[in-house]
Design a protein around this motif. Structure first.
Motif, PDB file in Angstrom:
ATOM      1  N   LYS A  85       0.832  -1.199   0.000  1.00  0.00           N
ATOM      2  CA  LYS A  85       0.000   0.000   0.000  1.00  0.00           C
ATOM      3  C   LYS A  85       0.868   1.250   0.000  1.00  0.00           C
ATOM      4  N   SER A  86       1.919   1.257   0.801  1.00  0.00           N
ATOM      5  CA  SER A  86       2.800   2.419   0.836  1.00  0.00           C
ATOM      6  C   SER A  86       3.451   2.644  -0.526  1.00  0.00           C
ATOM      7  N   TYR A  87       3.806   1.558  -1.195  1.00  0.00           N
ATOM      8  CA  TYR A  87       4.461   1.691  -2.497  1.00  0.00           C
ATOM      9  C   TYR A  87       3.506   2.253  -3.543  1.00  0.00           C
ATOM     10  N   ILE A  88       2.298   1.697  -3.624  1.00  0.00           N
ATOM     11  CA  ILE A  88       1.381   2.171  -4.666  1.00  0.00           C
ATOM     12  C   ILE A  88       0.902   3.595  -4.386  1.00  0.00           C
ATOM     13  N   SER A  89       1.040   4.049  -3.132  1.00  0.00           N
ATOM     14  CA  SER A  89       0.657   5.429  -2.831  1.00  0.00           C
ATOM     15  C   SER A  89       1.550   6.416  -3.569  1.00  0.00           C
ATOM     16  N   ASN A  90       2.712   5.948  -4.034  1.00  0.00           N
ATOM     17  CA  ASN A  90       3.650   6.808  -4.739  1.00  0.00           C
ATOM     18  C   ASN A  90       3.583   6.669  -6.255  1.00  0.00           C
ATOM     19  N   ILE A  91       2.781   5.738  -6.772  1.00  0.00           N
ATOM     20  CA  ILE A  91       2.780   5.518  -8.219  1.00  0.00           C
ATOM     21  C   ILE A  91       1.406   5.676  -8.870  1.00  0.00           C
ATOM     22  N   LEU A  92       0.345   5.688  -8.080  1.00  0.00           N
ATOM     23  CA  LEU A  92      -0.987   5.802  -8.669  1.00  0.00           C
ATOM     24  C   LEU A  92      -1.419   7.261  -8.763  1.00  0.00           C
ATOM     25  N   GLU A  93      -2.225   7.567  -9.770  1.00  0.00           N
ATOM     26  CA  GLU A  93      -2.736   8.926  -9.951  1.00  0.00           C
ATOM     27  C   GLU A  93      -4.255   8.910  -9.946  1.00  0.00           C
ATOM     28  N   SER A  94      -4.838  10.044  -9.610  1.00  0.00           N
ATOM     29  CA  SER A  94      -6.286  10.138  -9.517  1.00  0.00           C
ATOM     30  C   SER A  94      -6.935  10.049 -10.890  1.00  0.00           C
ATOM     31  N   VAL A  95      -7.982   9.246 -10.969  1.00  0.00           N
ATOM     32  CA  VAL A  95      -8.818   9.175 -12.171  1.00  0.00           C
ATOM     33  C   VAL A  95     -10.023  10.088 -11.985  1.00  0.00           C
ATOM     34  N   CYS A  96     -10.714   9.913 -10.864  1.00  0.00           N
ATOM     35  CA  CYS A  96     -11.933  10.684 -10.639  1.00  0.00           C
ATOM     36  C   CYS A  96     -12.436  10.460  -9.224  1.00  0.00           C
ATOM     37  N   ILE A  97     -13.425  11.256  -8.855  1.00  0.00           N
ATOM     38  CA  ILE A  97     -14.273  10.991  -7.703  1.00  0.00           C
ATOM     39  C   ILE A  97     -15.641  10.613  -8.249  1.00  0.00           C
TER      40      ILE A  97
END
Length: 369
Positions: free
Chosen positions: A182-194
């Motif tokens: 979880k900590s790792y993907i917090s640095n690589i994922l970007e927002s698509v939408c709400i």
């Protein structure tokens, strides 16, 4: 109240501060001017900022789950695998609740520092993976990840059952609680939408008119009965892009959040967490009139004030703060969501409400839930 401020993925304010040599007071003014602009943009498009709260702040509800869906792009024939995945995913989304959606490739950020980076990334994913189909791991970048921060069990089941028919759907990882993955993907994922009920809020480039509603990604939300609202990326990035919680401290991000709360924030070395004896004995550990039952569940008694203080302070520095507000009395308030072990071996997400005293750097515990 600002539910969350993102200086981790969205770097406009850090860049402005550095390039233009802005003072903390200048940054404070810029953040609040930016937030007021966001509220005007949302109001113009008949969207209530309050309705987005659950999609923007850390989830504490026991019946809501953070989920990362794992897609093996090598098992697809189309090059634009991201859009193809969303073509299959969007019809499976509900039109009732509110949550944030993020995505990205499982890229390798560790290769410069570790020769075994691929083995590490493979182990972290597979250690938590609930597998649905076989996938031959060749490189982390073959996997496309879609993260949703607040699904009920039935909503998640519907998505899993809907994607199960496709061999490229490797499975999913429950990331409700902290982990290295979880900590790792917090640095690589970007927002698509709400997604809030049947409305989808996305960002659009700053050179587009704010009166427009643009589906920049071209994802088939409208074709599946959703209404598209788009917000200028300068407003969206700072105030509407969800931040995954991480075990790795990002002091600059937390520092900018404090700067959104008050015009001046020196450093974490100058702040101190304080719990008065009265607050501890008469409220926090009092089972009849206060929060004693919660504290007992977490294994804290009346003699553990120092231990509890150290644990909470550690999470303030490592986590991100949210629900930033000045109340009617002028008090500067914020929350942190911390994961603490319980006496029966489980992990409890606990929200701690705090008050910041900028004149002396003291942070005061108000309550726990």
């Amino acid at each position: 109240m600002i539910y969350t401020f993102n200086a981790k993925e969205f770097l406009l304010y850090p860049v402005m501060k550095s390039y233009f040599e802005l003072s903390d007071n200048d940054v404070y003014k810029a953040i609040w001017e930016g937030f007021e602009l966001l509220l005007k943009q949302l109001n113009r498009k008949k969207v209530s900022y309050d309705s987005l709260k659950s999609a923007l702040i850390p989830n504490q509800d026991k019946d809501r789950f953070e989920t990362c869906f794992i897609i093996d792009s090598t098992q697809m024939v189309c090059a634009d695998y991201g859009n193809y995945v969303f073509e299959k995913l969007i019809p499976l989304l509900d039109k009732e609740s509110a949550y944030s959606i993020l995505c990205g490739d499982y890229i390798d950020l560790l290769y410069k520092y570790r020769t075994d980076s691929q083995q590490q990334l493979r182990w972290e994913m597979n250690n938590k993976l609930i597998r649905c189909h076989k996938s031959e791991y060749k490189h982390s970048s073959q996997y496309f990840l879609v993260y949703i921060n607040r699904l009920t069990g039935n909503q998640r089941l519907k998505i899993v059952e809907g994607l199960y028919q496709y061999k490229w759907f490797t499975g999913f990882v429950d990331v409700t609680h902290s982990s290295c993955f979880k900590s790792y993907i917090s640095n690589i994922l970007e927002s698509v939408c709400i997604k809030t009920k049947s409305t989808v809020i996305m960002s659009h480039p700053s050179d587009h008119s704010d009166d427009e509603n643009i589906n920049v990604r071209g994802l088939p939300f409208e074709a599946n009965g959703f209404k598209i609202i788009s917000i200028n990326e300068d407003s969206y990035g700072a105030f509407l892009s969800y931040k995954l919680e991480s075990q790795i401290p990002d002091k600059e991000d937390v520092g900018f959040s404090f700067n959104a709360l008050f015009p001046k924030f020196d450093s974490f070395e100058k702040i101190e967490l304080h719990i008065s004896d009265d607050k501890w004995n008469k409220y926090l550990t009092n089972s009849e009139k206060g929060k004693g039952r919660i504290m007992e569940t977490l294994g804290y008694s009346s003699i553990d004030k120092e231990c509890f203080s150290k644990e909470v302070f550690k999470h303030i520095c490592a986590n991100y703060i949210y629900n930033l507000k000045k109340n009617e009395y002028g008090d500067l308030m914020f929350n942190v969501c911390v994961e603490l072990p319980t006496v029966n071996g489980h992990i409890r997400k606990t929200t701690i409400a705090l008050k910041y005293h900028p004149e002396n750097g003291i942070i005061e515990v108000i309550t726990v839930t």
